[in-house]
Design a protein around this motif. Structure first.
Motif, PDB file in Angstrom:
ATOM      1  N   PHE A  98       0.761  -1.162  -0.028  1.00 52.14           N
ATOM      2  CA  PHE A  98      -0.118  -0.203  -0.058  1.00 52.14           C
ATOM      3  C   PHE A  98       0.838   1.271   0.089  1.00 52.14           C
ATOM      4  O   PHE A  98       0.424   2.195  -0.690  1.00 52.14           O
ATOM      5  N   HIS A 101       2.322   1.754  -3.524  1.00 51.43           N
ATOM      6  CA  HIS A 101       1.454   2.174  -4.315  1.00 51.43           C
ATOM      7  C   HIS A 101       1.053   3.829  -3.843  1.00 51.43           C
ATOM      8  O   HIS A 101       0.940   4.388  -4.949  1.00 51.43           O
ATOM      9  N   THR A 105       1.459   6.312  -7.227  1.00 54.46           N
ATOM     10  CA  THR A 105       0.252   6.846  -7.655  1.00 54.46           C
ATOM     11  C   THR A 105      -0.275   8.209  -7.125  1.00 54.46           C
ATOM     12  O   THR A 105      -0.939   9.033  -8.074  1.00 54.46           O
ATOM     13  N   PRO A 163      -0.205  11.989   5.428  1.00 56.11           N
ATOM     14  CA  PRO A 163      -0.186  10.841   5.825  1.00 56.11           C
ATOM     15  C   PRO A 163       1.427  10.350   6.265  1.00 56.11           C
ATOM     16  O   PRO A 163       1.662   9.620   7.174  1.00 56.11           O
TER      17      PRO A 163
ATOM     18  N   TRP B 102      -3.244   7.850   6.300  1.00 56.41           N
ATOM     19  CA  TRP B 102      -3.766   8.120   4.813  1.00 56.41           C
ATOM     20  C   TRP B 102      -5.381   8.222   4.628  1.00 56.41           C
ATOM     21  O   TRP B 102      -6.028   9.112   4.229  1.00 56.41           O
ATOM     22  N   LYS B 159     -10.062   8.940  -8.546  1.00 54.91           N
ATOM     23  CA  LYS B 159      -8.900   8.948  -8.632  1.00 54.91           C
ATOM     24  C   LYS B 159      -7.771   9.017  -7.541  1.00 54.91           C
ATOM     25  O   LYS B 159      -6.880   8.257  -7.681  1.00 54.91           O
ATOM     26  N   SER B 160      -8.356   9.705  -6.517  1.00 53.13           N
ATOM     27  CA  SER B 160      -7.374   9.799  -5.149  1.00 53.13           C
ATOM     28  C   SER B 160      -7.380   8.297  -4.395  1.00 53.13           C
ATOM     29  O   SER B 160      -6.675   8.180  -3.399  1.00 53.13           O
ATOM     30  N   ALA B 162      -6.468   5.801  -5.694  1.00 53.29           N
ATOM     31  CA  ALA B 162      -5.480   4.881  -6.882  1.00 53.29           C
ATOM     32  C   ALA B 162      -4.696   4.075  -5.706  1.00 53.29           C
ATOM     33  O   ALA B 162      -4.647   2.802  -6.035  1.00 53.29           O
ATOM     34  N   PRO B 163      -3.997   4.380  -4.535  1.00 56.07           N
ATOM     35  CA  PRO B 163      -3.136   3.409  -3.753  1.00 56.07           C
ATOM     36  C   PRO B 163      -3.886   2.189  -3.320  1.00 56.07           C
ATOM     37  O   PRO B 163      -3.507   1.114  -3.041  1.00 56.07           O
ATOM     38  N   LEU B 164      -5.304   2.682  -2.809  1.00 55.51           N
ATOM     39  CA  LEU B 164      -6.125   1.457  -2.458  1.00 55.51           C
ATOM     40  C   LEU B 164      -6.524   0.609  -3.277  1.00 55.51           C
ATOM     41  O   LEU B 164      -6.477  -0.750  -3.151  1.00 55.51           O
ATOM     42  N   THR B 166      -5.323  -0.150  -6.426  1.00 56.12           N
ATOM     43  CA  THR B 166      -4.023  -0.712  -6.850  1.00 56.12           C
ATOM     44  C   THR B 166      -3.555  -1.942  -5.898  1.00 56.12           C
ATOM     45  O   THR B 166      -3.236  -2.935  -6.402  1.00 56.12           O
ATOM     46  N   THR B 167      -3.421  -1.595  -4.810  1.00 57.09           N
ATOM     47  CA  THR B 167      -3.233  -2.625  -3.751  1.00 57.09           C
ATOM     48  C   THR B 167      -4.181  -3.858  -3.705  1.00 57.09           C
ATOM     49  O   THR B 167      -3.580  -4.977  -3.726  1.00 57.09           O
TER      50      THR B 167
END
Lengths: 235, 235
Positions: A98, A101, A105, A163, B102, B159-160, B162-164, B166-167
């Motif tokens: 995470f 990513h 991203t 974060p 985050w 879009k924001s 993305a980290p979630l 993609t993981t």
């Protein structure tokens, strides 16, 4: 044991600035491994066609070829399992993903929006046409327009680091009391900016600075002493 | 053993929507613990003055009072160390902290910008004046202006994530093959939106939906079956 790492190079071919390559540089150092570094410009990426794709970093270890920084980190973790762990427990690996990513991203495009003209200025002449065309297409505007108001947009960028900042206010590293791959996955992006641009991403008072300094000084100041491009806007 | 959790309530007092309370609800369930829930409106938060601060959740366990969801999760992990771990190894704890930050610094304000008028509509009449005043001060505009263009701004929100996203495309949970506190620290915010607003945060095809569904169904569908506020804009 022979390890070779194909990397991206700036105009000054000694300058390694790809965040993904820096993640692996730190990972190799963490595991006390040495590699032969092969610097490539964008227009030389044909060199790594043997890897079945076109992006650095690419690691070659004996008969094995591994691309993608996350895959390389995992390869190193498995192959050199007797050395310092990059992830630790399996849940730590999952969570590191995470962080990785988030860095890729969110952090990466935000940094790009601040330093892309410096990248342009500091990459090789032969890379500029490709770089300008591909980056202007990605952002939908000229490179100069992207960074034009960066003295203002940097404030939004700094807010977006909440974060990271908040986490580092309660522990020295993302991974706890000692750095591990999650830290490097973020730090790589700071190295990217540092080595290709003189633009300061952080406020002097930002608690992220201390973490960054510690990692700059880690492994006998490997990162701090790495060659940098000429600093745009400084002497 | 008596556990009491002070929570925030909507106009329908059965509706628990605070993301921070939902993190702890999930944490309690994860550890197979039961608690007495005490629902409070904003204007009843005097009730928890005994905790030395004014924010829910507050956990009372025998003679111990703990506030702050992160502190409560750690308290539960220590106190009930024989039950399923919320964090695992110490590095996992450290990384979970990043995910948690985050969720709180990026995800939470973004969701608020989409559902704040629904929150207003679904909180008790006696809470509305306080809520409007404090939120309008925080955002610097009227509640109605905040969400006015949410059919457009939701795309930026997605879009924001993305980290979630993609993981979760490479593993079923942020914590790996099984959910743990990092998952709940994010999921709590989705429960917040779900239980106070009919506004759909995600595209149907978004891979985050599956993860959210799995957690909605976890613990005998505890979250899915939790009471919700009337859905604004639906029947």
């Amino acid at each position: 044991m022979t390890l070779t790492l194909y990397e991206l190079a700036a105009k000054n071919i000694q300058v390694s600035f790809s965040p993904y390559c820096w993640k692996i540089r730190m990972a190799l150092a963490h595991k006390n491994l040495t590699a032969d570094f092969v610097p490539l410009r964008f227009n030389e990426l044909d060199t790594i066609n043997f890897s079945g794709q076109s992006k650095v970093p690419v690691l070659v270890h004996n008969e094995n070829t591994v691309s993608d920084s996350w895959a390389i980190a995992n390869y190193l973790e498995h192959t050199f399992s007797d050395s310092a762990p990059l992830f630790g427990a399996s849940s730590t690996l999952a969570l590191s993903k995470f962080v990785n990513h988030w860095a890729d991203t969110i952090l990466a495009p935000a940094i790009a929006g601040l330093v892309v003209t410096d990248i342009y200025a500091n990459i090789a002449q032969c890379d500029r046409e490709y770089f300008r065309e591909s980056r202007e297409k990605r952002f939908g505007k000229t490179l100069e327009a992207i960074t034009q108001h960066r003295d203002v947009t940097v404030h939004e960028f700094r807010k977006s680091l909440a974060p990271l900042r908040t986490t580092l206010q309660s522990q020295p590293f993302l991974s706890g009391n000692a750095p591990a791959y999650a830290d490097y996955s973020v730090f790589g992006h700071f190295m990217w900016a540092r080595n290709i641009s003189g633009f300061e991403l952080l406020d002097k008072d930002d608690s992220i600075c201390q973490w960054r300094d510690t990692l700059l000084d880690a492994f006998e100041a490997m990162a701090r002493n790495a060659p940098r491009s000429p600093i745009i806007g400084e002497s």
